[in-house]
Design a protein around this motif. Structure first.
Motif, PDB file in Angstrom:
ATOM      1  N   LEU B  74      32.487  40.273  46.752  1.00  0.00           N
ATOM      2  CA  LEU B  74      33.708  39.941  47.485  1.00  0.00           C
ATOM      3  C   LEU B  74      33.730  40.635  48.849  1.00  0.00           C
ATOM      4  O   LEU B  74      34.099  40.036  49.853  1.00  0.00           O
ATOM      5  N   ARG B  77      31.362  38.785  50.993  1.00  0.00           N
ATOM      6  CA  ARG B  77      31.907  37.444  51.266  1.00  0.00           C
ATOM      7  C   ARG B  77      32.990  37.514  52.348  1.00  0.00           C
ATOM      8  O   ARG B  77      33.155  36.576  53.126  1.00  0.00           O
ATOM      9  N   ARG B  78      33.722  38.621  52.378  1.00  0.00           N
ATOM     10  CA  ARG B  78      34.786  38.744  53.383  1.00  0.00           C
ATOM     11  C   ARG B  78      34.252  39.060  54.771  1.00  0.00           C
ATOM     12  O   ARG B  78      35.020  39.162  55.720  1.00  0.00           O
ATOM     13  N   LEU B 100      45.372  32.100  56.599  1.00  0.00           N
ATOM     14  CA  LEU B 100      44.976  32.333  55.194  1.00  0.00           C
ATOM     15  C   LEU B 100      43.954  33.453  55.004  1.00  0.00           C
ATOM     16  O   LEU B 100      44.158  34.370  54.206  1.00  0.00           O
ATOM     17  N   ARG B 103      45.334  36.814  55.523  1.00  0.00           N
ATOM     18  CA  ARG B 103      46.217  37.234  54.420  1.00  0.00           C
ATOM     19  C   ARG B 103      45.389  37.638  53.210  1.00  0.00           C
ATOM     20  O   ARG B 103      45.742  38.596  52.518  1.00  0.00           O
ATOM     21  N   PHE B 104      44.300  36.906  52.944  1.00  0.00           N
ATOM     22  CA  PHE B 104      43.424  37.307  51.831  1.00  0.00           C
ATOM     23  C   PHE B 104      42.918  38.730  52.046  1.00  0.00           C
ATOM     24  O   PHE B 104      42.693  39.470  51.111  1.00  0.00           O
ATOM     25  N   ARG B 105      42.728  39.098  53.317  1.00  0.00           N
ATOM     26  CA  ARG B 105      42.205  40.437  53.641  1.00  0.00           C
ATOM     27  C   ARG B 105      43.318  41.456  53.829  1.00  0.00           C
ATOM     28  O   ARG B 105      43.064  42.563  54.262  1.00  0.00           O
ATOM     29  N   ARG B 106      44.544  41.018  53.564  1.00  0.00           N
ATOM     30  CA  ARG B 106      45.731  41.888  53.623  1.00  0.00           C
ATOM     31  C   ARG B 106      45.908  42.559  54.994  1.00  0.00           C
ATOM     32  O   ARG B 106      46.186  43.758  55.093  1.00  0.00           O
ATOM     33  N   ARG B 148      40.617  28.607  61.487  1.00  0.00           N
ATOM     34  CA  ARG B 148      40.878  29.376  60.266  1.00  0.00           C
ATOM     35  C   ARG B 148      39.675  30.235  59.873  1.00  0.00           C
ATOM     36  O   ARG B 148      39.825  31.328  59.342  1.00  0.00           O
TER      37      ARG B 148
END
Lengths: 231, 361
Positions: B74, B77-78, B100, B103-106, B148
């Motif tokens: 993960l 992947r980020r 998005l 936000r997934f990465r806070r 994105r």
């Protein structure tokens, strides 16, 4: 026609005069069916999601069982729950037969497969590449599932409606495991059956009208949320 | 040059069938590697393996030199972002879609707003920020999908045929904008496509993937001008491929016998050797009538008769017989101006530097 109009008038009168027994029955119906629907959502959404996303031996069989469960006859569920909760049954020690709790359990068994099956279908209608796309943007597995549920929220509201509609309107299971005890387990459907059997058609029609009204209001609210989300 | 991602001994099999077999592949810092191949060649599988979206049957992926394990999947992947053929936008506003990945990465809200605004602007869709993403046109939606992906400032951008669902003008606009942005950002990118033009326009290096195997990876111009096999040659658009015998060779210039014609090729070969001559149709020019006078040495002028004229979109493919079958690509206007018709006598011209020789040994 006279019978129907008299029944409707009686329904209006019962509602307007605030008949305590009617309000108690209606409130218990909402409590039992609302709790059963809520519990079925808690179990059915994760289970439906798991069946939609996971690949494991026996998955096809599990999906078939869920699909069969979506059409479970309430009387069969009622019989099964009665046997299990009977004093020398598997869960007889709990002593909850002929209580609202037993009715919640029976209605949960009716609603859970409906919610599970519709959740499964709702998630499967989200294109599979969408999952990869979310992961490809850095989503963790739980974030990806969250996005899938968010994408499937409109058809899943239909699952809530179907689940609630299925249990608020069933009579067989509630009658068998609740016993239709006045002041204890009498709900709108069982009360309607009783009043009809006594020939009190006006009261039966009044109770049915209230049942229809509750079902309509709940579905109207959910539909409003669903259509607002679509706009 | 530093590599961002490396594949080692990657194999992906579906049952008995191997769909991807890449012994080694490295993507260099700042480059755009375009991998092209026909449908079903394993392009998307390759991209999913690189993007850690699919575990290979065998082999390893290294990111910045470190072996990627399931444990740090993960996190790695980020550091990447993917864009697919279908924009796959969520049922939300354009702004929320572009946000998005952040936000997934806070990332905190203020930084999200600032970065999303920048990337909406860079892809010329700032005015669409509050629109529901599902109401966008195909081109707008793909711009949102690219914004994105780039808003997370990935160390590696993975593009899976992002233009193939778009109409020609929209595709060209977006390709130009993306090419410019990637050039400015120097974002390391892997693009997979079946479109030769996309690979040629955008790729610093080009790989040709066929039947799950990377047959050639090289500088873009080299792949198109010097394919290493007939299979690659045909895929990159070479239409004239024929066996010839080398008659003479002096330095870098060879004279070949091609169907009874003497053809000059600016590539060394051994006299008596059999070679395969590859010639792209756009390198051949047609003139009406028979050849006039002796040509200058670096040019080939061959008398020919038109066999077939086939319309191919904006161009016309003209097949001529000059002792061997030769394909030329001309414009519709040239067909009229040159009075080309089946049976017409023409002269086929091409430079000695145009053909590429595949040597059998």
């Amino acid at each position: 026609m006279g019978l129907v109009s008299e029944g409707l008038l009686e329904a209006v009168r019962l509602l307007l005069t605030g008949d305590a027994e009617v309000w108690r029955i209606a409130w218990l119906s909402l409590q039992v069916s609302g709790s059963a629907t809520l519990l079925s959502l808690c179990a059915g959404i994760p289970l439906g999601t798991l069946l939609a996303l996971a690949r494991f031996p026996g998955r096809a069989l599990a999906v078939s069982v869920v699909n069969t469960g979506m059409g479970l006859p309430p009387v069969v569920v009622g019989l099964f729950v009665t046997v299990v909760l009977w004093r020398n049954g598997l869960l007889g020690a709990l002593e909850i037969l002929y209580t609202p709790l037993a009715m919640v359990l029976a209605q949960f068994i009716i609603a859970a497969p409906i919610v599970t099956g519709l959740t499964l279908a709702a998630i499967q209608q989200v294109p599979e590449p969408f999952r990869l796309q979310m992961l490809g943007l850095g989503a963790s597995r739980s974030q990806m599932i969250g996005m899938l549920l968010r994408e499937a929220r409109l058809p899943m509201l239909a699952a809530v409606m179907a689940g609630f509609g299925g249990v608020i309107s069933e009579v067989g299971a509630s009658l068998m495991v609740g016993g239709n005890i006045k002041g204890g387990t009498r709900v709108l459907t069982t009360a309607t059956v009783l009043e009809t059997s006594k020939g009190n058609f006006e009261v039966a029609i009044a109770l049915s009208t209230i049942l229809l009204l509750i079902t309509f209001l709940v579905n109207w609210a959910l539909t409003w949320i669903q259509q607002r989300a679509r706009a | 040059m530093r590599t961002v991602v490396e594949l080692e001994g990657i194999r992906v099999a579906h049952g008995e069938r191997t769909v991807l077999d890449v012994p080694v592949l490295g993507v260099r810092q700042g480059e755009l590697l375009a991998v092209m191949g026909p449908n079903g060649s394993g392009k998307s599988t390759l991209l999913r393996v690189i993007g850690l979206l699919q575990a290979p049957t065998a082999g390893a992926v290294r990111f910045r030199g470190a072996l990627v394990t399931a444990h740090d999947g993960l996190v790695v992947r980020r550091r990447m972002a993917s864009v697919f053929q279908d924009p796959l936008l969520a049922a939300a506003t354009v702004f929320d879609n572009v946000a998005l990945g952040l936000r997934f990465r806070r990332i905190d809200g203020r930084r999200i707003r600032a970065r999303v605004d920048v990337w909406l602007d860079r892809f010329s869709i700032a005015h669409l920020g509050l629109r529901q993403a599902r109401t966008l046109s195909g081109g707008e939606a793909q711009r949102a999908a690219l914004a994105r992906a780039l808003v997370v400032e990935p160390e590696l951008l993975l593009l899976d045929e992002p233009f193939s669902a778009l109409d020609q003008p929209t595709r060209e606009d977006l390709m130009n904008d993306l090419g410019r942005i990637l050039g400015e950002e120097r974002t390391t990118t892997v693009l997979v496509t079946h479109d030769r033009a996309e690979a040629m326009v955008l790729g610093d290096r080009v790989g040709v993937l066929m039947n799950g195997r990377l047959l050639q990876v090289d500088e873009a111009a080299q792949v198109f001008r010097g394919p290493i096999s007939e299979e690659v040659a045909r895929f990159v658009g070479v239409e004239t491929i024929l066996d010839c015998r080398v008659l003479e060779s002096a330095g870098d210039l060879s004279i070949l016998d091609a169907g009874g014609q003497r053809v000059q090729v600016a590539q060394p070969a051994d006299p008596g050797e059999w070679v395969r001559l590859c010639l792209r149709p756009e390198d051949v020019t047609l003139f009406p009538g028979a050849p006039k006078g002796a040509g200058a040495s670096p040019f080939n002028r061959l008398p020919a008769r038109v066999e077939r004229i086939v319309r191919a979109g904006a161009h016309v493919r003209v097949v001529v017989d000059c002792g061997f079958q030769l394909v030329a690509m001309v414009t519709h206007r040239e067909v009229e101006d040159l009075g080309l018709h089946e049976g017409a006598l023409v002269t086929a011209h091409f430079k000695a530097t145009a053909p590429h020789l595949l040597r059998h040994g």
